[in-house]
Design a protein around this motif. Sequence first.
Motif, PDB file in Angstrom:
ATOM      1  N   CYS A  59      -2.689  -5.732   3.339  1.00 60.26           N
ATOM      2  CA  CYS A  59      -3.467  -6.971   2.232  1.00 60.26           C
ATOM      3  C   CYS A  59      -2.473  -8.032   1.531  1.00 60.26           C
ATOM      4  O   CYS A  59      -2.749  -8.284   0.286  1.00 60.26           O
ATOM      5  N   PHE A  99      -5.916  -8.042  -6.188  1.00 57.31           N
ATOM      6  CA  PHE A  99      -5.654  -8.325  -4.660  1.00 57.31           C
ATOM      7  C   PHE A  99      -6.013  -9.988  -4.846  1.00 57.31           C
ATOM      8  O   PHE A  99      -4.516 -11.066  -4.945  1.00 57.31           O
ATOM      9  N   CYS A 152      -6.909   3.505  -2.212  1.00 59.50           N
ATOM     10  CA  CYS A 152      -7.852   2.631  -0.972  1.00 59.50           C
ATOM     11  C   CYS A 152      -7.685   5.005  -0.051  1.00 59.50           C
ATOM     12  O   CYS A 152      -8.024   5.040   0.014  1.00 59.50           O
ATOM     13  N   MET A 197     -13.121  -7.075   1.467  1.00 59.54           N
ATOM     14  CA  MET A 197     -13.274  -8.473   2.885  1.00 59.54           C
ATOM     15  C   MET A 197     -12.086  -7.268   4.418  1.00 59.54           C
ATOM     16  O   MET A 197     -12.465  -8.137   4.790  1.00 59.54           O
ATOM     17  N   SER A 198     -11.856  -6.355   3.351  1.00 55.66           N
ATOM     18  CA  SER A 198     -11.315  -5.499   4.655  1.00 55.66           C
ATOM     19  C   SER A 198     -11.258  -4.721   5.816  1.00 55.66           C
ATOM     20  O   SER A 198     -12.430  -4.257   5.405  1.00 55.66           O
ATOM     21  N   GLY A 222      -8.958   1.262  -5.761  1.00 60.91           N
ATOM     22  CA  GLY A 222      -7.881   0.403  -5.289  1.00 60.91           C
ATOM     23  C   GLY A 222      -8.827  -0.972  -5.973  1.00 60.91           C
ATOM     24  O   GLY A 222      -8.455  -1.352  -6.995  1.00 60.91           O
ATOM     25  N   CYS A 223      -9.337  -1.724  -5.076  1.00 60.16           N
ATOM     26  CA  CYS A 223      -9.168  -3.154  -6.282  1.00 60.16           C
ATOM     27  C   CYS A 223     -10.193  -3.256  -7.260  1.00 60.16           C
ATOM     28  O   CYS A 223     -10.351  -4.285  -8.102  1.00 60.16           O
ATOM     29  N   GLY A 260     -12.911  -1.020  -3.697  1.00 65.01           N
ATOM     30  CA  GLY A 260     -12.598  -1.924  -2.459  1.00 65.01           C
ATOM     31  C   GLY A 260     -12.655  -2.740  -2.931  1.00 65.01           C
ATOM     32  O   GLY A 260     -11.737  -3.770  -4.330  1.00 65.01           O
ATOM     33  N   CYS A 261     -12.072  -4.240  -2.231  1.00 69.24           N
ATOM     34  CA  CYS A 261     -10.616  -5.497  -2.619  1.00 69.24           C
ATOM     35  C   CYS A 261     -11.814  -6.249  -2.994  1.00 69.24           C
ATOM     36  O   CYS A 261     -12.866  -6.243  -4.075  1.00 69.24           O
ATOM     37  N   HIS A 299       0.179  -1.300   0.267  1.00 73.00           N
ATOM     38  CA  HIS A 299      -0.497  -0.465   0.198  1.00 73.00           C
ATOM     39  C   HIS A 299       0.756   1.626  -0.044  1.00 73.00           C
ATOM     40  O   HIS A 299       0.156   2.640  -0.717  1.00 73.00           O
ATOM     41  N   LYS A 306     -10.162  -2.135   6.240  1.00 73.27           N
ATOM     42  CA  LYS A 306     -10.226  -0.792   5.936  1.00 73.27           C
ATOM     43  C   LYS A 306     -11.735  -0.712   5.668  1.00 73.27           C
ATOM     44  O   LYS A 306     -12.184   0.834   5.506  1.00 73.27           O
ATOM     45  N   CYS A 353      -2.034  -4.850  -5.919  1.00 74.58           N
ATOM     46  CA  CYS A 353      -2.982  -3.959  -4.701  1.00 74.58           C
ATOM     47  C   CYS A 353      -2.765  -2.550  -5.043  1.00 74.58           C
ATOM     48  O   CYS A 353      -2.968  -1.438  -6.148  1.00 74.58           O
ATOM     49  N   CYS A 354      -2.956  -1.902  -3.742  1.00 77.42           N
ATOM     50  CA  CYS A 354      -2.647   0.271  -3.845  1.00 77.42           C
ATOM     51  C   CYS A 354      -1.179   0.215  -4.107  1.00 77.42           C
ATOM     52  O   CYS A 354      -1.766   1.140  -4.807  1.00 77.42           O
TER      53      CYS A 354
HETATM   54 NI1  CUV Z   1      -6.779  -0.933   0.257  1.00 76.30          NI
HETATM   55  S1  CUV Z   1      -9.299  -2.436  -2.158  1.00 76.30           S
HETATM   56  S2  CUV Z   1      -7.547  -5.187  -0.962  1.00 76.30           S
HETATM   57  S3  CUV Z   1      -5.460  -2.798  -2.102  1.00 76.30           S
HETATM   58  S4  CUV Z   1      -8.112  -2.793   0.787  1.00 76.30           S
HETATM   59 FE1  CUV Z   1      -6.747  -4.419   0.497  1.00 76.30          FE
HETATM   60 FE2  CUV Z   1      -5.884  -1.171  -1.621  1.00 76.30          FE
HETATM   61 FE3  CUV Z   1      -9.122  -3.500  -1.081  1.00 76.30          FE
HETATM   62 FE4  CUV Z   1      -7.402  -3.930  -2.701  1.00 76.30          FE
END
Ligand code: CUV
Length: 642
Positions: free
Chosen positions: A339, A318, A523, A559-560, A480-481, A450-451, A265, A562, A300-301
């Motif tokens: 993540c 992710f 994110c 899922m997270s 994000g994802c 989001g994820c 991230h 966050k 990911c981010c």
């Molecule tokens: Ni926060 S969007 S899985 S990586 S938080 Fe991680 Fe960005 Fe979800 Fe994807």
Amino acid sequence: MPENKKEKSGKKSADPASLEVLDAVKDNEDLDSAWNRYDDMQPQCEFGQDGICCRICNMGPCRIIPGKSNSGVCGATADTIAARNLVRMIAAGAAAHSDHGRDVVHTLIEAIEGEDPDYEVKDYKKLKKLARDFGVDEGNGKKDQLATNVADKSLAEFGRQKGVLTLTERAPDERYELWEEEGLLPRGVDREIVETMHRTHMGVDTDYRHILKQGLRCALSDGWGGTMIATDVQDVLFGTPEPLQARVNLGVLEEDSVNLIVHGHEPALSEVFVEAARDPDLIEFANDRGAENINVAGICCTANEILMRHGIPVAGNFLQQELAIMTGMVELMMVDVQCIMPALSKTVKNFHTDLVTTSPKAKFPGVEHKEFSEESALKTAKDIVKKGIENFENRDREEQTRPEQKEVLVGGFSSESVFDFLGGTYRSTYRPLNDAIIDGRLLGAAGVVGCNNPDTCHDYNHTELAKELIKNDVLVVSTGCSAIADGKAGLMKPEVAFEMAGEGLEEICRAVGIPPVLHLGSCVDNSRILTLLSNMVAEGGLGNDISELPVAGAAPEWMSEKAVSIGFYFVASGVYTLLNKPFPVTGSENVMDFLTEDIEDLVGGKFAFEEDPKKAAGLIIDHIKVKREELGLKQAMYAKNG
Ligand code: CUV
Ligand code: SF4
């Protein structure tokens, strides 16, 4: 690999590249993936799913079984237990984003005060804007002094003891006043997280509404605090993104180059990693080892951060982190925080890939750790790049899986560049965006974020929801994802508007050359959406508060923790927010009712839960139409299916 037994949609993924890799490794008994570990986990614990299991003190663990044990040993009810568990998720999510924000400020300090720093202030305009918002005296206009003052102010927001978070003033006046009246204005970032933990300790806050209100305040300290500081200071340091073209999906891995993946991230190390990979000496070193080039790609981010600012290709989102390694094409994967599946340390044992952890906060057993610090960032980055190059000769070309897919996307949008695009560069204004909504060419806008989650078909909900929305003239902004999913599906190419968008949205995309789905970043860049919404209100004609706008938010594969915090700061900011699966609070009818109904009276936003992306789009569109009606706007001009 055992077959996925619980495939609701019939497929593990909507992404052909991901399916190809999963298929290629299916006979390897030593390998597993999130999908089959998810299967092995079935049936999942219902007490956990319903949020009525409590492990907060040692009289427990307690679980609520109606008619048998109606409360915990201490007497806590299902309402209390579910609410406590949920706000603890918010606290953890807010902590993750905000700790990231704090670290970025430290990087800014290194850029100013460090000896021969590897960082510098790249966006002076943004620095001045931030200084103004923080009420920092621009003084003699010396860049370093200004940056120091901004860094001090930003850092102080985390541990703030008096007053409220400064950037909440970016919200429309009505919103700010509502927060003030309801006692929702976040004080220090750390303070809200700490208070949430305190209140949910055994025997403190028992009233589920009161607990959830603290959850809202804690989430606001994330969205309008830690997260917003993260985005803004990153822009100051690394530059505010501008639209650019890039490639996305596992096909970005190159047969003849050293493939290095950055995953996690935080952009502080990956920014200099990109620089290190362009170092002529290291490229020569790679050439000597038989590689044509050094190819950096992200997951990911971290991927979104360096995509947005440098056009670095994205290998995946992710659920593709394990798959990238399973291609057998990755020499090295560098990870920082958040993540990152613990499973990676086992996955890499089956391939030649080196895994390297870099954050002082995250080590994996048996995995090499090369600790990142601001003072020696470039040196660390070069060491890691070199390690990857040295591993190139170990790639087993017979065992590779090489998915073809690499879609083109245009990314790099920000609340500023939406300005420039829609407003025309001669005059930065949100007027054309607001006018498009007012005259009905656009029905409204939605943030889909989001994820991924193996409990649903990978990417399917994101892309189907986005497609359905753009077909109905709803402009989609994504982070994000979710943004990576849409990019892979080709939804971030301007020309896709001609095939998939409604007539009104198509007309706008054609006129300004933007895709119907805008990539707004990582994110933490969800704060860009908050800024965008505030700017829309400020521009006028769409009411006086975010809750009046014909807009919505969604996290359809979340899922997270966050994501929980993000959902809550959207709702607390007045946004109708749709998730696929409900929060784990279904064991409390009261908490569910509060989140989906009563909360609207409090903050003007509320949650809705719908697993089917087409139906979810319908709910969002209905909501937007209601908001249009309340504003007295005529219904959309063109929308194909009304
Ligand atoms: Ni926060 S969007 S899985 S990586 S938080 Fe991680 Fe960005 Fe979800 Fe994807
Ligand atoms: Fe059980 Fe109450 Fe302790 Fe939770 S806090 S574990 S409900 S006794």
